[in-house]
Design a protein around this motif. Sequence first.
Motif, PDB file in Angstrom:
ATOM      1  N   GLY A  24      10.677  -2.386  12.067  1.00  0.00           N
ATOM      2  CA  GLY A  24       9.491  -3.145  12.443  1.00  0.00           C
ATOM      3  C   GLY A  24       8.555  -3.314  11.256  1.00  0.00           C
ATOM      4  O   GLY A  24       8.971  -3.222  10.093  1.00  0.00           O
ATOM      5  N   THR A  25       7.292  -3.520  11.545  1.00  0.00           N
ATOM      6  CA  THR A  25       6.310  -3.841  10.507  1.00  0.00           C
ATOM      7  C   THR A  25       5.411  -2.646  10.219  1.00  0.00           C
ATOM      8  O   THR A  25       4.880  -2.022  11.139  1.00  0.00           O
ATOM      9  N   THR A  26       5.251  -2.354   8.940  1.00  0.00           N
ATOM     10  CA  THR A  26       4.320  -1.322   8.485  1.00  0.00           C
ATOM     11  C   THR A  26       3.236  -1.979   7.638  1.00  0.00           C
ATOM     12  O   THR A  26       3.544  -2.649   6.648  1.00  0.00           O
ATOM     13  N   ILE A  27       2.000  -1.811   8.038  1.00  0.00           N
ATOM     14  CA  ILE A  27       0.864  -2.333   7.275  1.00  0.00           C
ATOM     15  C   ILE A  27       0.340  -1.218   6.384  1.00  0.00           C
ATOM     16  O   ILE A  27      -0.009  -0.132   6.866  1.00  0.00           O
ATOM     17  N   ILE A  28       0.273  -1.473   5.089  1.00  0.00           N
ATOM     18  CA  ILE A  28      -0.221  -0.501   4.121  1.00  0.00           C
ATOM     19  C   ILE A  28      -1.558  -1.019   3.604  1.00  0.00           C
ATOM     20  O   ILE A  28      -1.615  -2.048   2.932  1.00  0.00           O
ATOM     21  N   TYR A  29      -2.640  -0.314   3.936  1.00  0.00           N
ATOM     22  CA  TYR A  29      -3.952  -0.845   3.575  1.00  0.00           C
ATOM     23  C   TYR A  29      -4.760   0.177   2.777  1.00  0.00           C
ATOM     24  O   TYR A  29      -4.494   1.379   2.795  1.00  0.00           O
ATOM     25  N   GLY A  30      -5.739  -0.346   2.076  1.00  0.00           N
ATOM     26  CA  GLY A  30      -6.605   0.478   1.250  1.00  0.00           C
ATOM     27  C   GLY A  30      -7.281  -0.381   0.205  1.00  0.00           C
ATOM     28  O   GLY A  30      -7.021  -1.577   0.085  1.00  0.00           O
ATOM     29  N   ASP A  31      -8.181   0.240  -0.547  1.00  0.00           N
ATOM     30  CA  ASP A  31      -8.876  -0.491  -1.599  1.00  0.00           C
ATOM     31  C   ASP A  31      -7.912  -0.854  -2.723  1.00  0.00           C
ATOM     32  O   ASP A  31      -6.770  -0.385  -2.774  1.00  0.00           O
ATOM     33  N   ASN A  32      -8.381  -1.680  -3.636  1.00  0.00           N
ATOM     34  CA  ASN A  32      -7.576  -2.049  -4.792  1.00  0.00           C
ATOM     35  C   ASN A  32      -7.336  -0.835  -5.698  1.00  0.00           C
ATOM     36  O   ASN A  32      -8.142   0.092  -5.738  1.00  0.00           O
ATOM     37  N   ALA A  33      -6.215  -0.870  -6.414  1.00  0.00           N
ATOM     38  CA  ALA A  33      -5.859   0.152  -7.411  1.00  0.00           C
ATOM     39  C   ALA A  33      -5.670   1.535  -6.804  1.00  0.00           C
ATOM     40  O   ALA A  33      -5.934   2.548  -7.463  1.00  0.00           O
ATOM     41  N   GLN A  34      -5.198   1.592  -5.573  1.00  0.00           N
ATOM     42  CA  GLN A  34      -4.963   2.882  -4.919  1.00  0.00           C
ATOM     43  C   GLN A  34      -3.465   3.215  -4.823  1.00  0.00           C
ATOM     44  O   GLN A  34      -3.111   4.364  -4.585  1.00  0.00           O
ATOM     45  N   GLY A  35      -2.597   2.202  -4.945  1.00  0.00           N
ATOM     46  CA  GLY A  35      -1.163   2.461  -4.910  1.00  0.00           C
ATOM     47  C   GLY A  35      -0.383   1.617  -3.922  1.00  0.00           C
ATOM     48  O   GLY A  35       0.815   1.827  -3.742  1.00  0.00           O
ATOM     49  N   LYS A  36      -1.022   0.645  -3.279  1.00  0.00           N
ATOM     50  CA  LYS A  36      -0.327  -0.200  -2.301  1.00  0.00           C
ATOM     51  C   LYS A  36       0.789  -1.002  -2.967  1.00  0.00           C
ATOM     52  O   LYS A  36       1.949  -0.978  -2.534  1.00  0.00           O
ATOM     53  N   THR A  37       0.423  -1.704  -4.029  1.00  0.00           N
ATOM     54  CA  THR A  37       1.396  -2.524  -4.739  1.00  0.00           C
ATOM     55  C   THR A  37       2.484  -1.667  -5.379  1.00  0.00           C
ATOM     56  O   THR A  37       3.658  -2.046  -5.410  1.00  0.00           O
TER      57      THR A  37
END
Length: 417
Positions: A24-37
Amino acid sequence: MVIKHLSLTGFRNYSRLELDLSAGTTIIYGDNAQGKTNLLESIYYLATTRSPYSDSDQQIINWELNAPEEPIVVSRLVVIVEYQNESQKGSGVDTKTIELRLIQERRNGSTTFRREAVIDRKKVRLMDLLGHLRVVLFLPSDLELITGNPSARRRYMDITLCQTDSIYCQTLSGYNKILDQRNAALKSVAETGRGREVINILSERLAQKAAEIFAKRAGFLSSLAKITAEVHYAQLTSSKEMSTLNYLPRFTPKTNGRGNQGQPTEMLENAEWLLSNKDDRNLIAKRFEEILQLTLERDIGAGNTGVGPHRDDWHFLVNGRSLAKFGSRGQQRTAMLALKIAEIQRIHQETGETPVLLLDEVASELDGKRRQLLLLQISRSGQALVTTTDLEFFPDSFLEKCTTLHVKNGYIASSAT
């Protein structure tokens, strides 16, 4: 296929990460430069052995581990992938552990770097990693495929093809090695006047490899163009815009003749010829070897090979006009969304599996209609990982069906929506 577990050691800002993932779908959220990308990058790197963000593999090693006093630094990326076992008629699954090790060593003032690929604890060649994990990556910078340099478009073709065709990948590697040898021989002849017989031998070998690449690219772009046009016309533009995806092979030298689409007519004609003769590799190789002979003096003078797959390109047209030159930003985004959806469908057609979708901050770049279509595509996928700085980009009805993870300073925690 579904990624069940991701393990990172010394990768970007992740010193250590052990993360279970679900279908299924996992949403990865947080501020910029935290490690999402970085999280998406690690998965893409394991699937393709390339980073979409960096040209240097050393740059992706965790900077805290990569201290000058450390003689050996090892970065490890591991995924456990689950596959449906069709031989058991859907009643069972197979799993595979895929690992990449990035190893940097400092000895006597010099630094060496190497990569090791491991599948189920057995070392393999790097190219043997390809095809065990298939992904489709959505990026805001994808528009550069339309407006940027041909090298980016060739890279896209190669990465996409290598995920479904191991023979293509091996052929491409062999072609590049022979191309380097031929270019070195061309420079040697220019400097010494000797060695033309070597060039003739290398030209024959190069033509054999080139024929396979030309044929595979012609078939690939033809099938991709058909799906892209259907998605673009019927789903994205309410039957108002027709898209055309043209293969532009550098099968012959450049000419000045251009058709009404602003593209070299000879390149378009060559693409049609290659597509109609793609099953006759010997014919393609023979014709290309003749072209290499005709351009030999030019190649010797320049010290490089002026024709061949390494000079290929492809272009988008919308309603018969160049999308790069005349398309609006909205039209370009629409075309890229159609292309990515077509890529998903083609991989499924070729392999029977739906690739893992990786979407990095894409929702914020789309208007409501395009975002709605993208969310529909995500909901139909077996597994999708989506990054965002703001959950407000997604409707509550969509979020209710997703797993959400919060990222902060290289650490991940589950979060209720």
